[in-house]
Design a protein around this motif. Structure first.
Motif, PDB file in Angstrom:
ATOM      1  N   PRO A  26       0.771  -1.230   0.107  1.00 52.12           N
ATOM      2  CA  PRO A  26      -0.228  -0.070  -0.162  1.00 52.12           C
ATOM      3  C   PRO A  26       0.615   1.471  -0.204  1.00 52.12           C
ATOM      4  CG  PRO A  26      -0.075  -1.062   2.167  1.00 52.12           C
ATOM      5  CD  PRO A  26       0.743  -1.894   1.121  1.00 52.12           C
ATOM      6  N   ALA A  27       0.201   2.483  -0.199  1.00 52.00           N
ATOM      7  CA  ALA A  27       0.930   3.482  -0.285  1.00 52.00           C
ATOM      8  C   ALA A  27       1.099   3.928   1.303  1.00 52.00           C
ATOM      9  CB  ALA A  27       0.120   4.705  -0.839  1.00 52.00           C
ATOM     10  N   ARG A  28       2.599   4.106   1.467  1.00 53.65           N
ATOM     11  CA  ARG A  28       2.910   4.467   2.906  1.00 53.65           C
ATOM     12  C   ARG A  28       3.660   5.528   3.233  1.00 53.65           C
ATOM     13  NH1 ARG A  28       6.973   0.945   5.639  1.00 53.65           N
ATOM     14  NH2 ARG A  28       7.207   2.731   6.639  1.00 53.65           N
ATOM     15  N   HIS A  29       3.632   6.848   2.518  1.00 58.10           N
ATOM     16  CA  HIS A  29       4.287   7.783   2.653  1.00 58.10           C
ATOM     17  C   HIS A  29       3.656   9.090   1.988  1.00 58.10           C
ATOM     18  CE1 HIS A  29       7.456  10.450   4.103  1.00 58.10           C
ATOM     19  NE2 HIS A  29       7.679  11.045   2.859  1.00 58.10           N
ATOM     20  N   CYS A  30       3.389  10.244   2.678  1.00 57.27           N
ATOM     21  CA  CYS A  30       2.729  11.091   2.066  1.00 57.27           C
ATOM     22  C   CYS A  30       3.816  12.342   2.328  1.00 57.27           C
ATOM     23  CB  CYS A  30       1.169  11.382   2.650  1.00 57.27           C
ATOM     24  SG  CYS A  30       1.272  11.766   4.676  1.00 57.27           S
ATOM     25  N   ALA A  31       3.321  13.502   1.474  1.00 60.44           N
ATOM     26  CA  ALA A  31       4.109  14.570   1.275  1.00 60.44           C
ATOM     27  C   ALA A  31       3.238  15.982   0.627  1.00 60.44           C
ATOM     28  CB  ALA A  31       5.357  14.739   0.555  1.00 60.44           C
ATOM     29  N   LEU A  32       3.518  17.055   0.829  1.00 62.00           N
ATOM     30  CA  LEU A  32       2.790  18.181   0.379  1.00 62.00           C
ATOM     31  C   LEU A  32       3.822  18.856  -0.822  1.00 62.00           C
ATOM     32  CD1 LEU A  32       1.444  19.415   3.656  1.00 62.00           C
ATOM     33  CD2 LEU A  32      -0.137  18.906   1.878  1.00 62.00           C
ATOM     34  N   ALA A  33       3.277  18.894  -1.889  1.00 67.46           N
ATOM     35  CA  ALA A  33       3.884  19.582  -2.953  1.00 67.46           C
ATOM     36  C   ALA A  33       4.041  20.986  -2.583  1.00 67.46           C
ATOM     37  CB  ALA A  33       3.304  19.274  -4.495  1.00 67.46           C
ATOM     38  N   THR A  34       5.332  21.723  -3.124  1.00 65.67           N
ATOM     39  CA  THR A  34       5.399  22.900  -2.948  1.00 65.67           C
ATOM     40  C   THR A  34       5.561  23.615  -4.131  1.00 65.67           C
ATOM     41  OG1 THR A  34       7.835  22.712  -2.566  1.00 65.67           O
ATOM     42  CG2 THR A  34       6.561  23.039  -0.340  1.00 65.67           C
ATOM     43  N   GLY A  35       5.800  23.045  -5.281  1.00 67.41           N
ATOM     44  CA  GLY A  35       5.683  23.561  -6.602  1.00 67.41           C
ATOM     45  C   GLY A  35       6.891  23.450  -7.019  1.00 67.41           C
ATOM     46  N   ALA A  36       7.138  23.639  -8.371  1.00 64.07           N
ATOM     47  CA  ALA A  36       8.641  23.704  -8.865  1.00 64.07           C
ATOM     48  C   ALA A  36       9.389  22.476  -8.629  1.00 64.07           C
ATOM     49  CB  ALA A  36       9.126  25.046  -8.734  1.00 64.07           C
ATOM     50  N   GLY A  37       8.901  21.449  -8.610  1.00 66.34           N
ATOM     51  CA  GLY A  37       9.462  20.052  -8.285  1.00 66.34           C
ATOM     52  C   GLY A  37      10.075  20.213  -6.990  1.00 66.34           C
ATOM     53  N   THR A  38       9.275  20.450  -5.953  1.00 70.70           N
ATOM     54  CA  THR A  38       9.836  20.538  -4.539  1.00 70.70           C
ATOM     55  C   THR A  38       8.509  19.945  -3.643  1.00 70.70           C
ATOM     56  OG1 THR A  38       9.430  22.548  -4.141  1.00 70.70           O
ATOM     57  CG2 THR A  38      11.644  22.102  -4.607  1.00 70.70           C
ATOM     58  N   MET A  39       8.994  19.432  -2.456  1.00 71.37           N
ATOM     59  CA  MET A  39       7.882  18.934  -1.617  1.00 71.37           C
ATOM     60  C   MET A  39       8.307  18.851  -0.052  1.00 71.37           C
ATOM     61  SD  MET A  39       8.073  14.791  -1.955  1.00 71.37           S
ATOM     62  CE  MET A  39       9.614  13.909  -1.271  1.00 71.37           C
ATOM     63  N   ILE A  40       7.442  18.800   0.813  1.00 71.70           N
ATOM     64  CA  ILE A  40       7.787  19.035   2.217  1.00 71.70           C
ATOM     65  C   ILE A  40       7.302  17.740   2.871  1.00 71.70           C
ATOM     66  CG2 ILE A  40       7.149  19.987   4.417  1.00 71.70           C
ATOM     67  CD1 ILE A  40       6.901  22.894   3.041  1.00 71.70           C
ATOM     68  N   HIS A  41       8.206  17.129   3.484  1.00 68.18           N
ATOM     69  CA  HIS A  41       7.589  15.948   4.148  1.00 68.18           C
ATOM     70  C   HIS A  41       8.465  15.530   5.465  1.00 68.18           C
ATOM     71  CE1 HIS A  41      10.919  12.995   2.561  1.00 68.18           C
ATOM     72  NE2 HIS A  41      11.351  14.198   2.523  1.00 68.18           N
TER      73      HIS A  41
ATOM     74  N   HIS B  44      10.220  12.414   7.624  1.00 68.79           N
ATOM     75  CA  HIS B  44      10.723  10.781   7.342  1.00 68.79           C
ATOM     76  C   HIS B  44      11.407  10.624   8.744  1.00 68.79           C
ATOM     77  CE1 HIS B  44      14.706  11.440   6.011  1.00 68.79           C
ATOM     78  NE2 HIS B  44      14.094  12.461   5.453  1.00 68.79           N
ATOM     79  N   ASP B  45      11.663   9.264   9.183  1.00 64.60           N
ATOM     80  CA  ASP B  45      12.213   8.860  10.156  1.00 64.60           C
ATOM     81  C   ASP B  45      13.739   9.186  10.023  1.00 64.60           C
ATOM     82  OD1 ASP B  45      12.669   7.462  12.611  1.00 64.60           O
ATOM     83  OD2 ASP B  45      12.746   5.396  11.496  1.00 64.60           O
ATOM     84  N   GLY B  46      13.903   9.571  11.380  1.00 62.77           N
ATOM     85  CA  GLY B  46      15.615   9.902  11.458  1.00 62.77           C
ATOM     86  C   GLY B  46      15.728  11.389  11.003  1.00 62.77           C
ATOM     87  N   ALA B  47      14.843  12.253  10.716  1.00 57.65           N
ATOM     88  CA  ALA B  47      15.092  13.562  10.074  1.00 57.65           C
ATOM     89  C   ALA B  47      13.915  14.511  10.709  1.00 57.65           C
ATOM     90  CB  ALA B  47      15.281  13.658   8.596  1.00 57.65           C
ATOM     91  N   ALA B  48      14.027  15.742  10.493  1.00 59.70           N
ATOM     92  CA  ALA B  48      13.253  16.779  10.796  1.00 59.70           C
ATOM     93  C   ALA B  48      12.416  16.980   9.508  1.00 59.70           C
ATOM     94  CB  ALA B  48      13.833  18.145  11.450  1.00 59.70           C
ATOM     95  N   VAL B  49      11.200  17.604   9.807  1.00 58.27           N
ATOM     96  CA  VAL B  49      10.275  17.976   8.473  1.00 58.27           C
ATOM     97  C   VAL B  49      11.378  18.938   7.669  1.00 58.27           C
ATOM     98  CG1 VAL B  49       8.398  19.421   7.544  1.00 58.27           C
ATOM     99  CG2 VAL B  49       8.024  17.815   9.839  1.00 58.27           C
ATOM    100  N   THR B  50      11.447  18.580   6.432  1.00 59.94           N
ATOM    101  CA  THR B  50      12.143  19.425   5.319  1.00 59.94           C
ATOM    102  C   THR B  50      11.416  19.549   4.248  1.00 59.94           C
ATOM    103  OG1 THR B  50      14.485  19.587   4.388  1.00 59.94           O
ATOM    104  CG2 THR B  50      13.460  17.306   4.674  1.00 59.94           C
ATOM    105  N   GLU B  51      12.055  20.363   3.386  1.00 55.64           N
ATOM    106  CA  GLU B  51      11.607  20.561   2.136  1.00 55.64           C
ATOM    107  C   GLU B  51      12.601  20.054   1.165  1.00 55.64           C
ATOM    108  OE1 GLU B  51       9.573  24.309  -0.898  1.00 55.64           O
ATOM    109  OE2 GLU B  51      10.368  24.640   1.073  1.00 55.64           O
ATOM    110  N   VAL B  52      12.254  19.261   0.161  1.00 62.39           N
ATOM    111  CA  VAL B  52      13.320  18.860  -0.681  1.00 62.39           C
ATOM    112  C   VAL B  52      12.753  18.449  -2.233  1.00 62.39           C
ATOM    113  CG1 VAL B  52      14.153  16.981   1.227  1.00 62.39           C
ATOM    114  CG2 VAL B  52      12.299  16.184  -0.417  1.00 62.39           C
TER     115      VAL B  52
END
Length: 155
Positions: free
Chosen positions: A108-123, A125-133
Motif C-alpha cells: 500500500p501507499a505508505r508515505h505522504c508529502a505536500l507539493a510546494t511547486g517547481a519540483g519540490t515537496m515538504i515531508h 521521515h524517520d531520522g530527520a526533521a520536516v524538510t523541503e526537498v
C-alpha cells in the motif's frame, strides 16, 4: 473557523504551502502531529489540515512503523482515507497538492508529502526533521496518487 466558513480566497495553494513550511524543522515523531514538537508524514498532513480547514474529519488509528509491510493484500488505508477526504488530481502535482508514495508495487501507499511547486515537496521521515526537498526522479517513480485539499482553488 470551520471549513464551511472559509472562503476560496483563504484556501489557495500558496496558503497550504505557507502552512506546511511553518512545520519545517519539526522533529520526526511516529504518530505525532504537533508543529515544532514532533510529527510523522501523516502527522504533518493532519496538522496542515487542522490549520487550513479545522478539525480532522476522522481520527487516525494507531499504526506501527512497519504497518504497510504487514497490511493484508488489497488493504490500502492511507490511499482509502485520502480518497474519502481529498480530491483526486489528474496530471502532475502542483503547489499545495498532497502526494502519496508507494515504495513497492505490491504494497500500500505508505508515505505522504505536500507539493510546494517547481519540483519540490515538504515531508517528514524517520531520522530527520520536516524538510523541503526536491521531488527527484526517485520520488516521482514512487508517486502513487496526487490529491488536493477540499476547497482549494487553483493549483
Amino acid at each position: 473557523m470551520t471549513f464551511e466558513t472559509m472562503t476560496s480566497e483563504s484556501m489557495t495553494p500558496e496558503r497550504i504551502v505557507t502552512l506546511a513550511r511553518a512545520w519545517i524543522g519539526t522533529p520526526y515523531r511516529h504518530q505525532a502531529s504537533l508543529k515544532g514538537v514532533g510529527c510523522d508524514c501523516l502527522g504533518l498532513l493532519r496538522g496542515v489540515w487542522r490549520e487550513a480547514l479545522g478539525p480532522e474529519p476522522e481520527a487516525a488509528p494507531p499504526y506501527a512503523a512497519s504497518w504497510a509491510e504487514s497490511a493484508p493484500p488489497g488493504c490500502d488505508p492511507l490511499a482509502d482515507a485520502a480518497a474519502r477526504h481529498l480530491l483526486p488530481v489528474d496530471g502532475p502535482p502542483s503547489a499545495g497538492d498532497v502526494l502519496l508514495f508507494r515504495f513497492r508495487a505490491h504494497l500500500p501507499a505508505r508515505h505522504c508529502a505536500l507539493a510546494t511547486g517547481a519540483g519540490t515537496m515538504i515531508h517528514a521521515h524517520d531520522g530527520a526533521a520536516v524538510t523541503e526537498v526536491a521531488l527527484t526522479a526517485w520520488w516521482r517513480r514512487h508517486l502513487a496518487q496526487v490529491y488536493r485539499f477540499p476547497g482549494v482553488e487553483g493549483g
